[in-house]
Design a protein around this motif. Structure first.
Motif, PDB file in Angstrom:
ATOM      1  N   LYS A 130      -4.842  12.031   1.846  1.00 42.87           N
ATOM      2  CA  LYS A 130      -5.526  11.972   3.138  1.00 42.87           C
ATOM      3  C   LYS A 130      -5.322  10.622   3.832  1.00 42.87           C
ATOM      4  N   ILE A 131      -5.009   9.592   3.062  1.00 43.44           N
ATOM      5  CA  ILE A 131      -4.781   8.269   3.644  1.00 43.44           C
ATOM      6  C   ILE A 131      -3.560   8.320   4.556  1.00 43.44           C
ATOM      7  N   PHE A 132      -2.535   9.002   4.109  1.00 47.58           N
ATOM      8  CA  PHE A 132      -1.269   8.998   4.839  1.00 47.58           C
ATOM      9  C   PHE A 132      -1.194  10.060   5.930  1.00 47.58           C
ATOM     10  N   ASN A 133      -2.050  11.073   5.860  1.00 47.05           N
ATOM     11  CA  ASN A 133      -2.060  12.029   6.964  1.00 47.05           C
ATOM     12  C   ASN A 133      -3.228  11.757   7.916  1.00 47.05           C
ATOM     13  N   LYS A 134      -3.823  10.569   7.759  1.00 47.94           N
ATOM     14  CA  LYS A 134      -4.869  10.058   8.649  1.00 47.94           C
ATOM     15  C   LYS A 134      -6.122  10.942   8.720  1.00 47.94           C
TER      16      LYS A 134
ATOM     17  N   ASN B 196      -3.195  -2.694  -1.124  1.00 47.96           N
ATOM     18  CA  ASN B 196      -2.574  -3.330   0.029  1.00 47.96           C
ATOM     19  C   ASN B 196      -1.970  -2.278   0.954  1.00 47.96           C
ATOM     20  N   VAL B 197      -1.339  -1.279   0.369  1.00 48.73           N
ATOM     21  CA  VAL B 197      -0.769  -0.172   1.139  1.00 48.73           C
ATOM     22  C   VAL B 197      -1.894   0.614   1.818  1.00 48.73           C
ATOM     23  N   ILE B 198      -2.965   0.862   1.071  1.00 47.44           N
ATOM     24  CA  ILE B 198      -4.118   1.587   1.611  1.00 47.44           C
ATOM     25  C   ILE B 198      -4.704   0.832   2.809  1.00 47.44           C
ATOM     26  N   ALA B 199      -4.896  -0.470   2.657  1.00 45.99           N
ATOM     27  CA  ALA B 199      -5.481  -1.274   3.736  1.00 45.99           C
ATOM     28  C   ALA B 199      -4.614  -1.226   4.993  1.00 45.99           C
ATOM     29  N   LYS B 200      -3.317  -1.364   4.817  1.00 45.92           N
ATOM     30  CA  LYS B 200      -2.416  -1.311   5.977  1.00 45.92           C
ATOM     31  C   LYS B 200      -2.491   0.039   6.671  1.00 45.92           C
ATOM     32  N   GLN B 201      -2.504   1.103   5.884  1.00 42.97           N
ATOM     33  CA  GLN B 201      -2.533   2.451   6.452  1.00 42.97           C
ATOM     34  C   GLN B 201      -3.878   2.731   7.132  1.00 42.97           C
ATOM     35  N   LEU B 202      -4.964   2.398   6.462  1.00 46.44           N
ATOM     36  CA  LEU B 202      -6.279   2.690   7.038  1.00 46.44           C
ATOM     37  C   LEU B 202      -6.583   1.830   8.263  1.00 46.44           C
ATOM     38  N   SER B 203      -6.013   0.640   8.308  1.00 48.94           N
ATOM     39  CA  SER B 203      -6.251  -0.205   9.490  1.00 48.94           C
ATOM     40  C   SER B 203      -5.675   0.433  10.748  1.00 48.94           C
ATOM     41  N   LYS B 204      -4.780   1.416  10.589  1.00 43.46           N
ATOM     42  CA  LYS B 204      -4.205   2.147  11.725  1.00 43.46           C
ATOM     43  C   LYS B 204      -4.881   3.503  11.922  1.00 43.46           C
ATOM     44  N   THR B 205      -5.921   3.778  11.124  1.00 45.78           N
ATOM     45  CA  THR B 205      -6.604   5.073  11.172  1.00 45.78           C
ATOM     46  C   THR B 205      -7.895   4.964  11.969  1.00 45.78           C
ATOM     47  N   GLU B 206      -8.142   5.952  12.797  1.00 39.87           N
ATOM     48  CA  GLU B 206      -9.355   5.979  13.610  1.00 39.87           C
ATOM     49  C   GLU B 206     -10.600   5.927  12.718  1.00 39.87           C
ATOM     50  N   GLY B 207     -11.555   5.102  13.131  1.00 41.45           N
ATOM     51  CA  GLY B 207     -12.805   4.978  12.387  1.00 41.45           C
ATOM     52  C   GLY B 207     -12.837   3.802  11.425  1.00 41.45           C
ATOM     53  N   PHE B 208     -11.708   3.094  11.280  1.00 39.86           N
ATOM     54  CA  PHE B 208     -11.633   1.981  10.330  1.00 39.86           C
ATOM     55  C   PHE B 208     -11.473   0.628  11.033  1.00 39.86           C
ATOM     56  N   ASP B 209     -11.788   0.599  12.338  1.00 43.31           N
ATOM     57  CA  ASP B 209     -11.610  -0.626  13.126  1.00 43.31           C
ATOM     58  C   ASP B 209     -12.449  -1.790  12.600  1.00 43.31           C
ATOM     59  N   GLU B 210     -13.639  -1.490  12.101  1.00 45.27           N
ATOM     60  CA  GLU B 210     -14.571  -2.536  11.680  1.00 45.27           C
ATOM     61  C   GLU B 210     -14.476  -2.870  10.180  1.00 45.27           C
ATOM     62  N   VAL B 211     -13.615  -2.190   9.447  1.00 43.25           N
ATOM     63  CA  VAL B 211     -13.509  -2.394   7.998  1.00 43.25           C
ATOM     64  C   VAL B 211     -12.691  -3.652   7.717  1.00 43.25           C
ATOM     65  N   THR B 212     -13.185  -4.481   6.794  1.00 45.02           N
ATOM     66  CA  THR B 212     -12.559  -5.781   6.525  1.00 45.02           C
ATOM     67  C   THR B 212     -11.530  -5.779   5.395  1.00 45.02           C
ATOM     68  N   PHE B 213     -11.583  -4.821   4.487  1.00 46.79           N
ATOM     69  CA  PHE B 213     -10.618  -4.720   3.376  1.00 46.79           C
ATOM     70  C   PHE B 213     -10.536  -6.002   2.547  1.00 46.79           C
TER      71      PHE B 213
END
Length: 183
Positions: free
Chosen positions: A25-29, A118-135
């Motif tokens: 689900k991380i990669f299909n947003k 690190n891969v997860i953080a990069k991918q989720l930072s481009k996913t809607e709803g994760f704008d405020e997440v600091t990783f």
């Protein structure tokens, strides 16, 4: 090399962890904040129950070779817990490592999760709803993720003799089994 031995012999556990955390689900947003809470909470429990035990099991020679002070992640994931309104806990499981080799195997699992994180953080930072997440946890090494992973593998490959591979594998399996059972 012990790192290749571990990769081969823990693949099924790695795959089970990816399935548990809905990694596809991380990669299909379609990964949600609730999915992220679950992955952070489970990794928090893993670190809470293992980090100090791992570091205390390692001999002094690893302090500098593995840059241990830079590899502590519990305080970072606690920041993620706080930002996600999740509660800190007290250790409630008895997770033990018999020796330094088992501790290195467990550390392999944690360092691998950092590499994947690190891969997860990069991918989720481009996913809607994760704008405020600091990783804080998943992005802990930032641009040094590759070099830190390479250093870890080089050190364990140089320091662990073949006669100890099964002990290292035992530690890795122990931590994977814990990770897969605490969700």
């Amino acid at each position: 090399m012990v790192s290749e031995y571990l990769k081969r012999n823990t693949a099924e556990y790695h795959d089970a962890a990816e399935k548990l955390f809905n990694s596809e689900k991380i990669f299909n947003k379609t990964f949600t904040l609730e999915d992220y809470r679950k992955i952070i909470h489970t990794n928090y429990l893993m670190l809470l129950h293992s980090e100090d035990k791992i570091f205390n099991s390692l001999s002094d020679k690893f302090t500098e070779k593995l840059q241990l002070s830079e590899r502590k992640k519990l305080s970072l994931i606690e920041k993620d817990l706080s930002s996600l309104a999740l509660q800190n806990q007290k250790p409630s499981f008895n997770l033990e490592f018999k020796n330094e080799h088992e501790a290195l195997g467990a550390m392999y699992v944690i360092e691998g999760s950092t590499l994947g994180g690190n891969v997860i953080a990069k991918q989720l930072s481009k996913t809607e709803g994760f704008d405020e997440v600091t990783f804080n946890f998943f992005g802990c090494y930032r641009e040094n993720t590759g070099p830190m992973w390479k250093n870890f593998k080089e050190v364990i490959d140089a320091e662990v003799q073949e006669k100890n591979y099964n002990e290292v594998l035992s530690g890795a399996k122990k931590l994977y089994m814990f990770l897969l059972s605490v969700n």
